[in-house]
Write an enzyme that holds these catalytic residues in place. Structure first.
Site, PDB file in Angstrom:
ATOM      1  N   SER A  92       1.295 147.800  25.286  1.00  0.00           N
ATOM      2  CA  SER A  92       0.058 147.609  24.518  1.00  0.00           C
ATOM      3  C   SER A  92       0.279 146.960  23.161  1.00  0.00           C
ATOM      4  CB  SER A  92      -0.651 148.958  24.334  1.00  0.00           C
ATOM      5  OG  SER A  92       0.093 149.812  23.488  1.00  0.00           O
ATOM      6  N   LYS A 135      -0.685 152.186  17.693  1.00  0.00           N
ATOM      7  CA  LYS A 135      -1.729 151.158  17.627  1.00  0.00           C
ATOM      8  C   LYS A 135      -1.806 150.587  16.210  1.00  0.00           C
ATOM      9  CE  LYS A 135      -2.974 152.133  21.868  1.00  0.00           C
ATOM     10  NZ  LYS A 135      -2.694 151.201  22.981  1.00  0.00           N
TER      11      LYS A 135
END
Length: 218
Positions: A92, A135
């Protein structure tokens, strides 16, 4: 009345001497210790005893005491929660962070609310509290963010609520982030990643986001 051992009373009966038991002596010592402790605590509460006079602590000493307490708290945070190394997995955050990269994160930014847009953070997963996710912060509370995917023809926008952040992976096409589970509470942030320490060929500060267009100006 005083008397010597073996001395008799005027009526001829032997004089009786009372010898206190060890339990009574121990109890008296304990009572004396408690009284001394109470006196000491009262002295600490009202001021410091200097000779026979009671010295009330000055305002400067009180300020120094509070400053010492603040420094002690800060030292505790720095010692127990300041930094940690973590091994990342998953695609990701590619190309910034690859699978199996080891990163170094610090936790002071979280404690002092110094997280900024563009920072890469480690967060408790909103879907699984037992696991952490990595993230990038796209928006802070009050910021306007794009909530749609890159492939969406019509773009949708929203504002980050108070006490929350908007998180996205750098690999937008292969990331489960705030576009799926919405804004994330600030309290779930565990740390801010500041360095990549493995592999050694890629050691150093993390590169800027490849998705600069996702940062909107109000």
């Amino acid at each position: 009345m005083g008397g010597r051992l073996g001395e008799r009373r005027p009526n001829g009966s032997p004089r009786c001497w009372h010898v206190p038991s060890w339990g009574a002596v121990k109890g008296a010592r304990q009572r004396a210790g408690r009284i001394k402790l109470l006196v000491s605590l009262r002295s600490v509460a009202e001021g410091a005893l200097v000779g026979d006079k009671l010295a009330v602590p000055s305002r400067d000493n009180v300020k120094k005491s509070h400053l010492f307490q603040d420094i002690t708290k800060l030292a505790h945070i720095c010692h127990t929660k300041s930094s940690v190394s973590s091994r990342c997995s998953g695609p990701s955050m590619e190309p910034t962070i690859q699978n199996s990269d080891i990163v170094f994160s610090e936790n002071l930014s979280r404690h002092f609310y110094c997280i900024r847009k563009g920072d890469i953070v480690i967060v408790k997963s909103p879907n699984d509290p037992k696991s952490n996710i990595c993230k990038r912060v796209i928006g802070l509370e009050g910021d306007r963010v794009c909530t749609s995917n890159p492939s969406d023809f019509l773009k949708s926008h929203s504002y980050v609520p108070k006490g929350h952040v908007w998180l996205e992976g750098d690999n937008l096409r292969n990331s489960t982030d705030s576009r799926c589970y919405g804004p994330v509470p600030y309290g779930l942030i565990r740390g801010r990643i500041c360095l990549k320490i493995w592999p050694l060929t890629d050691f150093g500060f993390l590169r800027a986001s490849p998705n600069g267009h996702r940062f909107l100006d109000d």
